[in-house]
Design an enzyme around this catalytic site. Sequence first.
Site, PDB file in Angstrom:
ATOM      1  N   CYS A   1      -5.245   7.579  -1.579  1.00 23.12           N
ATOM      2  CA  CYS A   1      -4.773   6.599  -0.614  1.00 23.12           C
ATOM      3  C   CYS A   1      -5.929   5.761  -0.043  1.00 23.12           C
ATOM      4  CB  CYS A   1      -4.049   7.399   0.471  1.00 23.12           C
ATOM      5  SG  CYS A   1      -3.456   6.510   1.871  1.00 23.12           S
ATOM      6  N   MET A   2      -6.940   6.414   0.480  1.00 18.45           N
ATOM      7  CA  MET A   2      -7.974   5.719   1.259  1.00 18.45           C
ATOM      8  C   MET A   2      -9.376   5.871   0.703  1.00 18.45           C
ATOM      9  SD  MET A   2      -6.101   4.313   3.400  1.00 18.45           S
ATOM     10  CE  MET A   2      -7.398   3.464   4.272  1.00 18.45           C
TER      11      MET A   2
ATOM     12  N   GLY B   1      -3.096   4.303   5.526  1.00 17.48           N
ATOM     13  CA  GLY B   1      -1.710   4.597   5.168  1.00 17.48           C
ATOM     14  C   GLY B   1      -1.081   5.694   5.984  1.00 17.48           C
ATOM     15  N   GLN B   2      -1.806   6.817   6.084  1.00 15.02           N
ATOM     16  CA  GLN B   2      -1.188   8.009   6.672  1.00 15.02           C
ATOM     17  C   GLN B   2      -1.588   8.193   8.135  1.00 15.02           C
ATOM     18  OE1 GLN B   2      -0.608  11.473   3.874  1.00 15.02           O
ATOM     19  NE2 GLN B   2      -2.387  10.510   2.914  1.00 15.02           N
TER      20      GLN B   2
ATOM     21  N   MET C   1      -3.211  -0.609   0.087  1.00 10.57           N
ATOM     22  CA  MET C   1      -3.288   0.014  -1.226  1.00 10.57           C
ATOM     23  C   MET C   1      -3.552  -0.974  -2.343  1.00 10.57           C
ATOM     24  SD  MET C   1      -3.085   3.108  -0.550  1.00 10.57           S
ATOM     25  CE  MET C   1      -3.524   3.125   1.182  1.00 10.57           C
TER      26      MET C   1
ATOM     27  N   LYS D   1      11.838   3.451  10.919  1.00 12.97           N
ATOM     28  CA  LYS D   1      11.635   4.848  10.528  1.00 12.97           C
ATOM     29  C   LYS D   1      11.344   5.707  11.751  1.00 12.97           C
ATOM     30  CE  LYS D   1       8.360   4.139   7.529  1.00 12.97           C
ATOM     31  NZ  LYS D   1       8.348   2.670   7.579  1.00 12.97           N
TER      32      LYS D   1
END
Lengths: 751, 133
Positions: free
Chosen positions: A165-166, A371-372, A334, A76
Amino acid sequence: MSFTRRDFLKASAAASALAGLGLPSDALAASGERWVKSVCRYCGTGCGLYVGVRDGKVFAVKGDRDNHNRGLLCLKGFLLPQIMTAPDRCLRPLVRKGGKLVPASWDEAMGLVAARFRAAIAEHGPDAVGFYGSGQGLTEETYAANKLFKAGLRTNNVEGNPRLCMASAVGGYVSTYGKDEPMGCYEDIDHADVMLLVGSNAAEAHPIIFERMARRKQTGREVKVVVLDPRVTPTSRIADLHISFTPGTDLAILNAMAHVLVAEGMVDEEFVMAHLAFGEGKEPNKSWADYVAFLAPYTPARAAEISGARAEDIVTAARWFGEKGRTATSMWTMGLNQRTKGVWANNLVHNLHLVTGKIGVPGSTPLSLTGQPNACGGVRDGGALSHLLPYGRLIANEKHRAEMEKLWDVPPGTIRPENGLATMDLFKALEEGKLRALYVMTTNPGQSLPNVDRWRKALEDRRAFLVVAEAFHPTRTSELADVVLPAALWAEKEGVFGCTERRYQLLEQAVKPAGEARPDFEILCDLARRLGHGKLLPWRKPADAWEEILTLCKGTAYDFSGMSRAALKEAHGLLWPLPSPGHPGTKRRYVKGEDPLVPADHPQRVKFYGRPDGRAVVWLRPQQPPAEVADAEYPFHFTTGRVVEHWHTGTMTRNCRELRDANYEAVAELHPDDGTKLGVRTGDRVKITSRRGTETFRARLTPGARRGLVFVHMHDAEHMCNRVTIEAVDPVSKQPEFKICAVKVEKVETA
Amino acid sequence: MSRSIPALPLLSIALLVAAAAPAKPGRGHPDAGPNPAADACETCHRDATPDVFREWDAGPHGLLLVKCFVCHGSTGKDFARAPAAQRCHGCHPAETATFAAAKGGAAKGSVRCFDCHAPHGLAAPGKPNPHAK
C-alpha cells in the site's frame, strides 16, 4: 472553523434542552446512551467520531466536530454500527481437524499455535516463522507483534499489508528527505492555490479529504485543480484540468512538468542552492547542471508522445503549479505507489515542490494520502516491517540495533542483523516450504495479494501452519487457516491510530468484545507467555505498552514522547513531533518555528534534518515502463482500485446492508468504444485473462473509462481482481504493481 | 473534463439537525436488493426521477458521494422516504449545536432540516442562517 471550549459548553447546554425532543446530544447521556470518543475504522483520513452505545451495543456513530473532519463522515463511516453485529463475526476459536475448521477452546487453539511455532523454530530456525500484520492494527497491537517476533523469536520476518500500500511512498520520503512521513498536514489544503492530484481517486478513497479540497476550490481565490489519472473518476468533478495518459507513463509527464518549470523560470534558485542535493541511482552525487541536462529531453512534446497526453495540458499544469507567489499542494495514493517504479514516481512529485521551493509554507506541500487508518502509526512509524525497527531505526544499522536492544532490555546481539523477508518474498518462502508457520493479523492476503491464486495454492497445499486472527469468518484467508482466532473488532478494544497527517488519536473502547473474541493485543501477550517471552510483553493493557512506546520515540525524528495517554484522551488527535508534555504538536515538519526539532537559530526557514547534510535530494528518475505492458496477445491494460461504498476486501462493508446493495459485485469497467469493438454491453459477462490467471466479471461501459484500460475494484470476495494482477515489485520498496498489467478481454455471456 | 462544482455549503450554512421526526408512513420503495447490474440507485433514478437525481447530483451530496441510501436507507422495508434526524446528525453534529444555540434551546413544535434545506440539492436560499460560525 474549530469550536472553542466556550462554544462547546454553550452548545452542550442548549443541546441538553434539545434532548427532550429525543435528540442525542454530545455532553449529555440521554436515556442511558453513552458517546465514546473514537476514530473511524476505515481509511487513512482518520475522521474523528463518537460511538453511540445503548444497552451495551453500538447503535450509531456521529462525527467529531472538534476533529479535523469537523463532524463529517463518509457513507462508510456513517454505517459502521452494522459491522459490529454482522452474522459472519468470528465468535469462537477454530482449529482445523480432519480437513475442517471446528470450534475449539482458547486454550486448545493457543496451545496449538504456540506448539507449532516452537516446533518450526526448533526444527528449522527462527526464520521459519513469520508475522503478516496490518495497517489496520492498533499501534499497541502491531508493536506487541513486532517486539515478540524480532526480540523474542529473533526473526525479522515481520511484515504487513502497508508493504502492498504505502511502501513506495515511504521509499520516496526516505530517499528524498531522509525520513518517512509527510511534512505537511490537512490544513495545507485550506491554503492551496493549486492542487495537483496524481494517481488518486480521493472522492471515493478519501472522501473527507476530498471534501476539504472541494471546499477550498469553492471558497479560495482562483484555485486550480489538476488531476492526473488515466480514468476520469468522481474526483475529476472538481478538476480544472484532467490529464489522462497511458498507464505507467506518468514519470514522463512529471519530468516534463519539471522541464517547463526550469525552462520558464519558475525555479526558486535560492531554495535550490540552500536546500537541495541531486542524485541518480542511490547516490546524491549529481549537480543542478546534471539535473537540467537530464530534463532536457523531457519536453512536453516528447512526454505527450510517450504518454498520449496533450503537450499543451502538460504545459498548463506546470505553469499553474509553478506560478510564483501561488501555493501548491500535491496529493497522491495508489496510482503512484502500487507500481514497479513507485519510489521513482514519488521522487518526481517531490522534485516539483523542491525546485520551486513550494514546501514548508501553508498551502505548499507534497502530501501522500495514506490508505489505511494505521499504516503510519503502527507499521511505518512503529517499524513493523522486515527491514525496520521502531521510529526511524533500521535493522541493518548496528547502532540502531544496539539502541533497541538497550531499550528493550535484551542482550546485545539479540536482534538479527539481516533484514527479514518482504511480503512477496515471505509468501514465496512459504510456497517453497521454507516458511513453516505464519501468523496473519487483521488482513486478508487470500484475497489481496497480487496473483492471488499462486499463494492460495501454497496455502491450500498446507505448506505452512497458518494462524489467522480475524474478526470475521469466513474470509478468503481464514478459510485456509489451520487456526482462526476470533479478534475483537474496532469499538470492542482500545488503542491508537496514526493517520495521513501525522495525527495520532486514541480509540476508546465502547463495548465488550462479541462472543469469545479477544483484542489482538491480549492474544499476542498470551502467545508471548506461551512461547516463554512473557517478560517482553508484560503489559496488562494497551496503555501500558504505550508508556513503553513513548520511551522508544524519544530523541528520534518522530519524537511524540509528550503524547501521554491522558493527553490523547483529552485531545481530538495530536500531530507529532510533540516532544514534551503540553507541546501543541507540529503542523509542518522541517520548518523553523513550527518543528521543535529545528533549532530556533537555524539560518534558513527549513532544515531537512533527516539527511546528514540537511539537504533534500532531487532524484533523476527516467521514464521506464511497467513490468508488463499491453501487447498483441494481451491488448488491454488492467488496473484495480476502490469504490466509495467498500473498504479493502469488503469483509466489513459487505455486512452493511446499504453498501452491499448499492455495489454488489466487482464489475469490469470498459470504455463504450471498447465495448463496441468487443460486442459487449453493460451487464454482459466478460472473461479477463492475464498471463497468470483469469476471472469473469460483468461488464459496465463507463464513459469516463480510458480506451484500452479495464478497471475492476478489489472489494469482492467472489470476483477477485487479484486472480489477474502481477506480483512484480518495485526493487527498492518491494511494493507490487497492482495498478498495471496486460490482459485480454473476451465476451462470454450476454446479459 | 471540468464541470462547475456545486455551491458547497459552508460549515455555517450546512445541514442542521431537526427534532426527531418518524419517517412518514406511506410510499415505500420496491426492494431492489443486491442487484449486480445496478449502479447504486442511479441506473433507475436517472430516468425514473430525473429532477431528484439531477438536484442531488448537482448538490453537495452528489459531489461528495453521499449516496441515496445514506439518507434513505436501503430499498424494500429498509427504505425511509423522509430521513430520520439521526441520519443528518451523524455527519452534521456541529450544525445541531449551532442551531440549538441560535434557537436558544427548545424549539416550539417540530423543526425539520428540510424546512429550510431543499431535500436533495440541499441549498437554503433566502433563509436566515441559524448556524453560528
